[in-house]
Scaffold this motif. Structure first.
Motif, PDB file in Angstrom:
ATOM      1  N   PRO A   1       1.439  -1.555   0.112  1.00 48.90           N
ATOM      2  CA  PRO A   1      -0.158   0.308   0.121  1.00 48.90           C
ATOM      3  C   PRO A   1       0.714   1.187  -0.106  1.00 48.90           C
ATOM      4  CG  PRO A   1      -0.456  -0.780   2.031  1.00 48.90           C
ATOM      5  CD  PRO A   1       0.727  -2.199   1.115  1.00 48.90           C
ATOM      6  N   ILE A   2       0.416   2.619  -0.693  1.00 52.21           N
ATOM      7  CA  ILE A   2       1.039   3.505  -0.567  1.00 52.21           C
ATOM      8  C   ILE A   2       0.484   4.139   0.599  1.00 52.21           C
ATOM      9  CG2 ILE A   2       0.803   6.237  -1.278  1.00 52.21           C
ATOM     10  CD1 ILE A   2      -0.077   4.150  -4.659  1.00 52.21           C
ATOM     11  N   ALA A   3       1.036   5.079   1.606  1.00 59.74           N
ATOM     12  CA  ALA A   3       1.151   5.652   2.793  1.00 59.74           C
ATOM     13  C   ALA A   3       1.399   6.944   2.790  1.00 59.74           C
ATOM     14  CB  ALA A   3       2.240   5.199   3.819  1.00 59.74           C
TER      15      ALA A   3
ATOM     16  N   THR B   1       8.133   0.541  -4.632  1.00 55.15           N
ATOM     17  CA  THR B   1       7.720   0.005  -5.813  1.00 55.15           C
ATOM     18  C   THR B   1       7.389  -0.378  -7.092  1.00 55.15           C
ATOM     19  OG1 THR B   1       9.619  -1.463  -5.784  1.00 55.15           O
ATOM     20  CG2 THR B   1      10.515   0.779  -5.871  1.00 55.15           C
ATOM     21  N   ASN B   2       6.296  -1.176  -5.695  1.00 55.24           N
ATOM     22  CA  ASN B   2       5.390  -2.023  -6.428  1.00 55.24           C
ATOM     23  C   ASN B   2       3.969  -1.610  -5.326  1.00 55.24           C
ATOM     24  OD1 ASN B   2       5.729  -2.445  -4.034  1.00 55.24           O
ATOM     25  ND2 ASN B   2       5.575  -5.124  -4.129  1.00 55.24           N
ATOM     26  N   PRO B   3       3.304  -0.111  -5.827  1.00 56.53           N
ATOM     27  CA  PRO B   3       1.753  -0.171  -4.982  1.00 56.53           C
ATOM     28  C   PRO B   3       1.433  -0.505  -5.337  1.00 56.53           C
ATOM     29  CG  PRO B   3       2.432   1.414  -6.140  1.00 56.53           C
ATOM     30  CD  PRO B   3       3.967   1.194  -7.071  1.00 56.53           C
ATOM     31  N   ILE B   4      -0.327  -1.163  -4.706  1.00 54.06           N
ATOM     32  CA  ILE B   4      -2.269  -1.196  -4.705  1.00 54.06           C
ATOM     33  C   ILE B   4      -2.616   0.240  -5.444  1.00 54.06           C
ATOM     34  CG2 ILE B   4      -3.958  -2.464  -3.770  1.00 54.06           C
ATOM     35  CD1 ILE B   4      -2.136  -3.603  -2.162  1.00 54.06           C
ATOM     36  N   ILE B   5      -2.755  -0.168  -6.775  1.00 52.99           N
ATOM     37  CA  ILE B   5      -3.509   1.234  -7.425  1.00 52.99           C
ATOM     38  C   ILE B   5      -5.002   0.150  -7.707  1.00 52.99           C
ATOM     39  CG2 ILE B   5      -3.868   2.425  -8.666  1.00 52.99           C
ATOM     40  CD1 ILE B   5      -0.985   3.401  -8.348  1.00 52.99           C
TER      41      ILE B   5
ATOM     42  N   THR C   1      10.778   1.675 -16.142  1.00 50.64           N
ATOM     43  CA  THR C   1      10.865   2.632 -15.058  1.00 50.64           C
ATOM     44  C   THR C   1      11.784   1.897 -13.856  1.00 50.64           C
ATOM     45  OG1 THR C   1       9.281   3.171 -14.414  1.00 50.64           O
ATOM     46  CG2 THR C   1      10.087   4.573 -16.331  1.00 50.64           C
ATOM     47  N   GLY C   2      11.801   0.230 -14.343  1.00 48.34           N
ATOM     48  CA  GLY C   2      12.340  -0.183 -12.575  1.00 48.34           C
ATOM     49  C   GLY C   2      11.051  -0.659 -12.114  1.00 48.34           C
ATOM     50  N   ARG C   3       9.215  -0.941 -12.185  1.00 51.85           N
ATOM     51  CA  ARG C   3       8.442  -0.333 -10.794  1.00 51.85           C
ATOM     52  C   ARG C   3       7.100  -1.501 -11.328  1.00 51.85           C
ATOM     53  NH1 ARG C   3       9.128   5.608 -12.433  1.00 51.85           N
ATOM     54  NH2 ARG C   3      10.592   6.316 -10.848  1.00 51.85           N
ATOM     55  N   SER C   4       6.552  -1.654 -10.551  1.00 56.62           N
ATOM     56  CA  SER C   4       5.616  -2.808 -11.521  1.00 56.62           C
ATOM     57  C   SER C   4       4.024  -1.903  -9.902  1.00 56.62           C
ATOM     58  CB  SER C   4       5.594  -3.901 -10.924  1.00 56.62           C
ATOM     59  OG  SER C   4       5.794  -4.406  -9.053  1.00 56.62           O
ATOM     60  N   ILE C   5       2.736  -2.227 -10.963  1.00 54.64           N
ATOM     61  CA  ILE C   5       1.722  -2.066 -10.000  1.00 54.64           C
ATOM     62  C   ILE C   5       0.637  -3.032  -9.676  1.00 54.64           C
ATOM     63  CG2 ILE C   5      -0.508  -0.394 -10.731  1.00 54.64           C
ATOM     64  CD1 ILE C   5       0.861   1.266 -12.907  1.00 54.64           C
ATOM     65  N   ALA C   6       0.109  -2.938  -9.073  1.00 49.01           N
ATOM     66  CA  ALA C   6      -0.632  -4.402  -8.428  1.00 49.01           C
ATOM     67  C   ALA C   6      -2.021  -3.568  -8.721  1.00 49.01           C
ATOM     68  CB  ALA C   6      -0.066  -4.334  -6.849  1.00 49.01           C
TER      69      ALA C   6
ATOM     70  N   GLY D   1       4.972  10.361  -8.297  1.00 51.75           N
ATOM     71  CA  GLY D   1       7.110  10.944  -8.379  1.00 51.75           C
ATOM     72  C   GLY D   1       7.169   9.881  -9.541  1.00 51.75           C
ATOM     73  N   TRP D   2       6.618   9.861 -10.647  1.00 58.41           N
ATOM     74  CA  TRP D   2       6.797   9.033 -11.314  1.00 58.41           C
ATOM     75  C   TRP D   2       6.913   9.053 -12.700  1.00 58.41           C
ATOM     76  CZ3 TRP D   2       4.356   2.744 -10.600  1.00 58.41           C
ATOM     77  CH2 TRP D   2       4.832   2.753  -9.810  1.00 58.41           C
ATOM     78  N   SER D   3       7.689  10.700 -12.727  1.00 57.47           N
ATOM     79  CA  SER D   3       7.461  11.645 -14.048  1.00 57.47           C
ATOM     80  C   SER D   3       8.904  10.949 -14.968  1.00 57.47           C
ATOM     81  CB  SER D   3       8.025  13.071 -13.209  1.00 57.47           C
ATOM     82  OG  SER D   3       9.611  12.699 -12.684  1.00 57.47           O
ATOM     83  N   ASP D   4       9.517   9.836 -14.218  1.00 58.96           N
ATOM     84  CA  ASP D   4      10.342   9.704 -15.741  1.00 58.96           C
ATOM     85  C   ASP D   4       9.186   8.126 -16.934  1.00 58.96           C
ATOM     86  OD1 ASP D   4      10.092   8.086 -13.307  1.00 58.96           O
ATOM     87  OD2 ASP D   4      11.707   6.737 -13.697  1.00 58.96           O
TER      88      ASP D   4
END
Ligand code: NAP
Length: 420
Positions: free
Chosen positions: A14-16, A29-33, A60-65, A368-371
């Motif tokens: 989760p994002i806090a 880097t792997n937030p629940i959305i 960009t080296g991340r993932s979205i759950a 904050g993932w502007s790239d």
């Protein structure tokens, strides 16, 4: 939190909220959305946007759950309700979410679920950027002159839902009150009348205008324009304008000046580094958007004006298939395109998913993932400027290749991979 009507993905975190005061987020880097695909064409553009945003995150080296949550048609089918509490709670808890359009019946039936979501979560700023992408056809000759962002108040105005249907006891009670107690007799015709109330508060106006001014200061914009119809609706829209100028006076120093001060103190020559706050009457503003497009940068306005204006501005940069948006408030973001559910195209794999994809771009920026956000914009622009477009843009250009919604998403993903 335990949910009954949605399941929490196991591969995400989760994002806090990192700072209550500033609304700053702590983003893994792997937030629940949470995502609502939406009604009508939401079933086409929702998955397309998801695919593109996944690709940008991965590049960009991340993932979205993704956490599928339901509202509208999908919620009615599964749970026999329009807006399950779990959907609202999931967005509240997870802070950053994206939704497709939801259908609202006209004249009767349930109230707008879009408005309900924004109001329940008190996402008071509906922010709609309008910028031109290279290669997008437009009905105007200089679409690139448009680079504007609209801050639309999201919780009050005639959207507040305070209205009574003609012929009901409520409408008659309000009529009697107005005629007997408020001596407003001549303006309401005899016979059935529907009555609505338009609340515009100092609190609601100032917190929205503050967002617009703070955005303009942080992003080196030169002007903020308060758009209102205060010549006619003096104590609602006129008050919005007056509270805006009051806010400038109360909270901002010499860096923010009014248009009157610009002329009185500086002969119209804007001092370097200052922000000018001006105002325009809404009907004039709609024509100025066409005739003096590049003079407007940041708009602050009320709910109804903001809705009209952002559709009109969207037409100048290629139409509703392009225009993105997002709702903000209390350290939360709910991204959503400007367009509706266009039921006649539902499920046809035809419409343009760009508006939903670029709404996702707003969401990535908020994380904050502007790239990743820049990659999405560049990949969409590269795809469109190569002539690979959906039906709405294809009908406005000579040549080009007409793509289905899913094919367009594939093409954007290919470009993300080659640009990354
Ligand atoms: P709409 O759904 O936005 O569609 C109007 C027209 O805009 C479409 O017929 C199409 O024009 C064009 N369009 C919209 N989205 C497009 C896309 N992704 N790609 C290409 N073209 C697109 O507006 P509406 O018909 O007035 O409203 C339909 C329903 O949506 C209503 O129930 C309304 O309440 C709801 N709505 C929801 C939201 C929301 O969820 N936030 C916002 C607005 C409306 P052409 O046919 O000319 O190609």
């Amino acid at each position: 939190m335990n949910y009954e009507k949605v399941s929490v993905p196991e591969d995400g975190e989760p994002i806090a909220l990192a700072d209550e005061e500033t609304g700053e987020l702590d983003v893994p880097t792997n937030p629940i959305i949470p995502i609502i695909h939406g009604d009508g064409i939401g079933t086409d553009v929702g998955p397309a946007a998801q695919q593109v945003l996944d690709a940008a995150a991965e590049a960009t080296g991340r993932s979205i759950a993704w956490m599928r949550v339901y509202a509208g048609e999908s919620a009615r089918k599964m749970y026999d309700e329009n807006l399950p509490d779990d959907t609202v709670s999931a967005i509240r808890e997870h802070r950053v979410a994206i939704k497709g359009p939801l259908t609202t019946p006209v004249g009767a039936g349930f109230r707008s679920l879009n408005v309900a979501l924004r109001q329940t979560l008190d996402m008071y700023a509906n922010v709609r950027p309008t910028y031109h992408l290279d290669g997008v056809p437009s009905p105007v000759t200089t679409p690139e002159a448009m680079d504007m962002i609209t801050f639309r108040e999201n919780t009050e105005d005639v959207y507040a839902g305070v209205e009574w249907e003609a012929g009901t006891e409520g409408a008659e009670q309000v009529r009697t009150f107005l005629e007997d107690d408020m001596a407003i007799a001549d303006v309401i015709h005899d016979g059935p009348v529907g009555i609505g109330i338009k609340p515009i508060s100092e609190f609601g106006s100032k917190r929205l205008i503050r967002e617009a001014i703070d955005y303009a200061l942080a992003n080196d914009r030169d002007t903020v324009t308060l758009v209102h119809k205060g010549n006619i609706m003096k104590f609602t829209e006129g008050a919005f304008r007056d509270w805006g100028y009051e806010l400038v006076d109360e909270e901002y120093g010499d860096d923010v000046i009014t248009e009157a001060e610009l002329w009185d103190d500086h002969d119209g020559d804007q001092p370097e580094g200052t922000l000018v706050v001006n105002d325009r009457i809404a009907d004039n503003m709609l024509q100025q958007l066409l005739t003096r497009t590049d003079e407007y940068e940041v708009i602050a306005t009320m709910n109804l004006n903001g809705d009209y204006m952002s559709d009109a501005a969207g037409a100048q940069i290629g139409g509703l298939g392009i225009a993105p948006g997002a709702n903000f408030g209390h350290g939360r973001c709910l991204a959503e395109p400007v367009h509706g559910s266009a039921p006649k195209y539902a499920g046809e794999d035809k419409v343009n998913p760009t508006a939903m994809i670029l709404s996702g771009r707003e969401m990535l920026d908020y994380l904050g993932w502007s790239d990743a956000a820049d990659l999405v914009r560049d990949a969409v622009e590269t795809t469109i400027s190569s002539g690979r477009v959906t039906y709405d843009l294809h009908r406005q250009i000579d040549g080009g290749e007409k793509l289905a919604t899913s094919e367009f998403a594939d093409a954007v993903v290919e470009n993300i991979e080659s640009l990354a």
